[in-house]
Design an enzyme around this catalytic site. Structure first.
Site, short mmCIF file in Angstrom:
data_model
loop_
_atom_site.label_atom_id
_atom_site.label_comp_id
_atom_site.label_asym_id
_atom_site.label_seq_id
_atom_site.Cartn_x
_atom_site.Cartn_y
_atom_site.Cartn_z
N ASP A 80 -5.09 -10.50 -1.00
CA ASP A 80 -3.77 -11.13 -0.92
C ASP A 80 -2.95 -10.88 -2.19
O ASP A 80 -3.45 -11.01 -3.30
CB ASP A 80 -3.95 -12.64 -0.71
CG ASP A 80 -2.66 -13.31 -0.30
OD1 ASP A 80 -1.81 -12.65 0.34
OD2 ASP A 80 -2.49 -14.50 -0.62
N HIS A 81 -1.67 -10.49 -2.00
CA HIS A 81 -0.76 -10.23 -3.11
C HIS A 81 -1.30 -9.16 -4.07
O HIS A 81 -1.30 -9.34 -5.30
CB HIS A 81 -0.40 -11.53 -3.85
CG HIS A 81 0.56 -12.37 -3.05
ND1 HIS A 81 0.18 -13.01 -1.89
CD2 HIS A 81 1.87 -12.64 -3.23
CE1 HIS A 81 1.22 -13.64 -1.39
NE2 HIS A 81 2.27 -13.43 -2.17
N CYS A 105 5.80 6.19 4.62
CA CYS A 105 4.65 5.43 4.06
C CYS A 105 4.06 6.13 2.85
O CYS A 105 3.23 5.55 2.15
CB CYS A 105 3.58 5.24 5.12
SG CYS A 105 4.17 4.34 6.54
N HIS A 122 3.26 -5.33 3.61
CA HIS A 122 3.15 -5.93 4.95
C HIS A 122 2.60 -7.35 4.82
O HIS A 122 1.85 -7.65 3.90
CB HIS A 122 2.17 -5.15 5.84
CG HIS A 122 2.58 -3.74 6.10
ND1 HIS A 122 3.58 -3.41 6.99
CD2 HIS A 122 2.13 -2.57 5.59
CE1 HIS A 122 3.71 -2.10 7.03
NE2 HIS A 122 2.85 -1.55 6.18
N HIS A 179 0.84 -1.20 0.00
CA HIS A 179 0.00 0.00 0.00
C HIS A 179 0.88 1.25 0.00
O HIS A 179 2.09 1.19 0.20
CB HIS A 179 -0.99 0.01 1.19
CG HIS A 179 -0.37 0.15 2.54
ND1 HIS A 179 -1.11 0.39 3.67
CD2 HIS A 179 0.93 0.09 2.96
CE1 HIS A 179 -0.30 0.46 4.72
NE2 HIS A 179 0.92 0.29 4.32
N GLU A 199 -0.60 -5.07 11.39
CA GLU A 199 0.15 -4.71 10.19
C GLU A 199 1.61 -5.11 10.31
O GLU A 199 2.26 -5.47 9.34
CB GLU A 199 0.04 -3.19 10.00
CG GLU A 199 0.33 -2.72 8.61
CD GLU A 199 0.05 -1.24 8.47
OE1 GLU A 199 -0.75 -0.88 7.61
OE2 GLU A 199 0.62 -0.44 9.23
N HIS A 240 4.94 0.16 -0.30
CA HIS A 240 5.70 -0.84 0.47
C HIS A 240 4.70 -1.88 0.93
O HIS A 240 3.49 -1.70 0.79
CB HIS A 240 6.40 -0.18 1.67
CG HIS A 240 5.42 0.37 2.66
ND1 HIS A 240 4.80 1.59 2.49
CD2 HIS A 240 4.89 -0.16 3.78
CE1 HIS A 240 3.95 1.80 3.47
NE2 HIS A 240 3.97 0.75 4.28
ZN LIG Z 1 2.50 0.31 5.62
#
Ligand SMILES: [Zn+2]
Ligand SMILES: [Zn+2]
Length: 337
Positions: free
Chosen positions: A262-263, A216, A224, A197, A309, A222
Site C-alpha cells: 500500500d502506498h 504504462c 491504481h 507502477h 486494477e 502511474h
Molecule cells: Zn497501470
C-alpha cells in the site's frame, strides 16, 4: 440431481471437454441446457458463542462477534440453477423459484436471530454449529436442494465477505441417515491497496517498452487503487462453522500484501518487482506465492486471487491449478449481477 458437466463451470472444478451439442428437441429451445440465477436478500443477527468455552475464551476466539446479544448483517443470496429448457422456454418457472426461496430461506430467516433458528445452529446439541456465513450457506443448500436444481449458492454477509458452496463433495457420504454430508466452502474476502507502477522491461529501450506497454511505460509511472479478492477453500468445521479463522486470514492478507504494497511504487519498493514487470497478472501471481503457504498452515487452501486494477481490467490466478479451464463462469456471471 443431474450435474451435467456441460453446465458446471464453478470454482474448484476442472472443466471437462464440452459434450457434443444436444439436438434441439423442440421449439423454444426445449431440451437445451441453460444456467439461471436468482437473487434474494434477508437481514438477520447472530452471535459467535460456544457454550463449552468461557467468556474469555469466546472473546479470544471470536473477538467482537462473541459480544452479547449479537450483531446483524444484510445478507444477499444468489442461487445458481441449471437444466434443460422446458416447452415454455424456461429452466424452471420463476414463480416456483421465488416461492421455494421465500418458503425455505427468506421467510424463516428474515429479521430473525440465527442462533437456534434451525436445528443446525442449536449449540446445545453436540452437532450444533455456529451460524457463520459458511454454515448458513450450507444450511440453505440443504433446504433448497430438494426443491431446486442447484448448481451453486453465493451468500454475501457484506460486500467484503462472501461464501460460495457447490454442494456436498462426492467423497463425503453421511455416516448415518440422520447426518448430512459435510460440504466444502469457498470463502472470499475483499480488501484494497493503492500503488504506483511502471510497465517496462529493463533490457529494452524506452521506445521498445512503449511499443509493448504503451502509456504504462512512461518513465515516472502511474497509480491504481487495486481491489484484491482472496478466496480460500476448505471443509466447514462441524462446530465453529468456519473454513478457517477469518481474523487470521485477514491478518495474513494485511501483513503480507496490503501493508507492504500500500502506498508504494511497486517497481522500487517491493523487491520482487525490481526485476519482474508489475503487470496486474504478475502482481496477482506474486500475491498467490506470498499467501499460499501461510494460508495452508491455517488448514485451508488458497484457491484464487483476483486483482482488479481498474474498473476495466482484472487478473485472476487459480492457486491450486494453472488450468485456464477452471474459469468459474457461473460465478463470474453472478459477480457482475
Ligand atoms: Zn497501470
Ligand atoms: Zn457477523
Amino acid at each position: 440431481m443431474a450435474q451435467d458437466p456441460f453446465l458446471m463451470t464453478a470454482p474448484g472444478m476442472t472443466l471437462t471437454p464440452p459434450a457434443p451439442p444436444r439436438p434441439t428437441t423442440g421449439a423454444h429451445g426445449q431440451g437445451r441446457p441453460c444456467v439461471i440465477t436468482r437473487r434474494a436478500t434477508f437481514s438477520a443477527s447472530h452471535r459467535y458463542w460456544l457454550p463449552e468455552l468461557d467468556a474469555e475464551q469466546n472473546l479470544a476466539r471470536f473477538g467482537a462477534c462473541s459480544l452479547a446479544p449479537g450483531h446483524g448483517h444484510n445478507y444477499e443470496l444468489l442461487v445458481v440453477m441449471g437444466g434443460g429448457l422446458d416447452a415454455d422456454g424456461m429452466v424452471l418457472n420463476l414463480s416456483d423459484v421465488k416461492h421455494a426461496i421465500r418458503d425455505q430461506v427468506t421467510a424463516p430467516l428474515d429479521f430473525r436471530h440465527l442462533n437456534g433458528i434451525w436445528p443446525e445452529f442449536d449449540l446445545d446439541r453436540p452437532e450444533g454449529q455456529l451460524p457463520t456465513t459458511e454454515a448458513l450457506a450450507q444450511a440453505i443448500w440443504h433446504r433448497l436442494a430438494p426443491h431446486l436444481p442447484l448448481l451453486g449458492l453465493r451468500l454475501h454477509e457484506q460486500e467484503s465477505l462472501w461464501v460460495d458452496v457447490l454442494g456436498p463433495s462426492p467423497s463425503s457420504a453421511p455416516v448415518s441417515s440422520q447426518q448430512r454430508p459435510t460440504m466444502e466452502a469457498f470463502l472470499s474476502i475483499r480488501t484494497h491497496f493503492a500503488a504506483a507502477h511502471r510497465l517496462a522491461r529493463q533490457e529494452l529501450s524506452q521506445e521498445a517498452n512503449e511499443a509493448i506497454y504503451g502509456k504504462c511505460a512512461r518513465p515516472h509511472g502511474h497509480g491504481h487503487n487495486y481491489l484484491l479478492d482472496v478466496t480460500v477453500r476448505g471443509p466447514i468445521d462441524p462446530r465453529t462453522g468456519m473454513v478457517c479463522d477469518l481474523a487470521v486470514l485477514q491478518r495474513l492478507v494485511d501483513d503480507l500484501v496490503v501493508e507492504p504494497f500500500d502506498h508504494t511504487f511497486l517497481n522500487k519498493d517491493v523487491e520482487h518487482f525490481a526485476t519482474c514487470v508489475p503487470t496486474a497478472e504478475n502482481i496477482a501471481l506474486h500475491i498467490v506465492d506470498l499467501l499460499a503457504a501461510p494460508i495452508a498452515a491455517t488448514g485451508a487452501s488458497l484457491h484464487k486471487v483476483r486483482l482488479q486494477e481498474s474498473p476495466n481490467n482484472a487478473a485472476e490466478v487459480f492457486a491450486e491449478t494453472a488450468q485456464l479451464g477452471m474459469l468459474p463462469a457461473a460465478f463470474a456471471a453472478l459477480a457482475s449481477a
